[in-house]
Write a protein that holds these residues in place. Sequence first.
Motif, short mmCIF file in Angstrom:
data_model
loop_
_atom_site.label_atom_id
_atom_site.label_comp_id
_atom_site.label_asym_id
_atom_site.label_seq_id
_atom_site.Cartn_x
_atom_site.Cartn_y
_atom_site.Cartn_z
N ASP A 114 2.98 2.60 -12.40
CA ASP A 114 2.43 3.70 -13.20
C ASP A 114 1.85 4.79 -12.29
O ASP A 114 2.02 5.98 -12.55
N ALA A 125 4.67 6.81 -10.74
CA ALA A 125 5.25 7.73 -11.72
C ALA A 125 4.34 8.92 -11.96
O ALA A 125 4.81 10.06 -12.06
N GLY A 126 3.04 8.66 -12.03
CA GLY A 126 2.09 9.75 -12.23
C GLY A 126 2.02 10.69 -11.05
O GLY A 126 1.96 11.92 -11.20
N ALA A 152 5.13 12.83 -11.04
CA ALA A 152 5.08 13.80 -12.14
C ALA A 152 4.21 14.99 -11.78
O ALA A 152 4.56 16.14 -12.06
N TRP A 159 2.67 11.94 -19.03
CA TRP A 159 2.65 10.68 -18.28
C TRP A 159 1.82 9.66 -19.06
O TRP A 159 0.70 9.96 -19.49
#
Length: 322
Positions: A225, A228-229, A232, A299
């Motif tokens: 996570d 991914a954040g 982003a 997100w």
Amino acid sequence: MSILITGAAGFIGSHVARALLSRGEQVLGIDNFSDYYDPALKRARLDPLCEHKGFTFVEADISDRKATLGLAIRYPGIDRIIHLAAQPGVHLSLTDPYVYVQTNVVGHLVMLELACHLPRLRHFVYASSSSVYGSNRKQPFSVTDRVDHPISLYAATKRADELMTEVYTHLHGLRATGLRYFTVYGPWGRPDMAPYIFARAIAAGTVIELFHRGEVTRDFSYIDDIVAGTIAVLDRPTSEPGHRFYNLAAARSENLRVFLGHFEKAFGKAARIELKPGPPGDMTETSADITDTVRDFDWHPKVQVEEGVPNFVEWFKRYHRL
């Protein structure tokens, strides 16, 4: 064009590098293999990256001005920076404060100078920390909260990084984003953090010392996570020069004893526990307000501890050949 990642052999840095390479990015990694914990783990993280044709590695210390600023000459195509290198942890800062200032403050300053020497730079993303919230009692922590009262030198250095970045965006027109990471865990995690300590102790049958008598809550955030954040945010710099902050976290605070219970379940074995008072500088509760992060980047953290802990334990057993 390429992305510079500092702390590329670190826990978060190696995962971020792997994700960026998988989508076809050119990545330049830098790390100094600090001995804060076993450098063998760092090299094991780095080895798969070095096999990728899109990855270039430079061994250097970010606080070394000559080596770091020289990257602007050697790699003028750098157009994004993810600055993750730092001296982590709270407890060591009580006994060796100088390394925190050298790495986290001087090193961050050198990175800002490097950013100013890169004519194509589009975005400077860097790791801050939930520790900057210090003695704040309001929960969950929001990026709009004041952060004037850090309770550890580590936290103070991270807040100093934020303030220096604010100055550089104002003076030099940088586009910068600070990410306040909350307790990150998962495969390839740091051995000094609770998940690794729990796994190692349960596997060996040794005692786990729970500080603050176990009355601690943390916003444990799974590495996938966080990666991914981070990406982003990297992909969406501000349209104009400026500086902003975001929390990256699971937005679900877990009691430490309950968190430990997930490790006991994953190992099928009870932990031996000793309750102890807490050392100075520790925050006893962290939880994150991620409203702004969700709104601006669409997100959403997906991995809860019920899934994340078994994933970590599976990796731990494989890495240690248990």
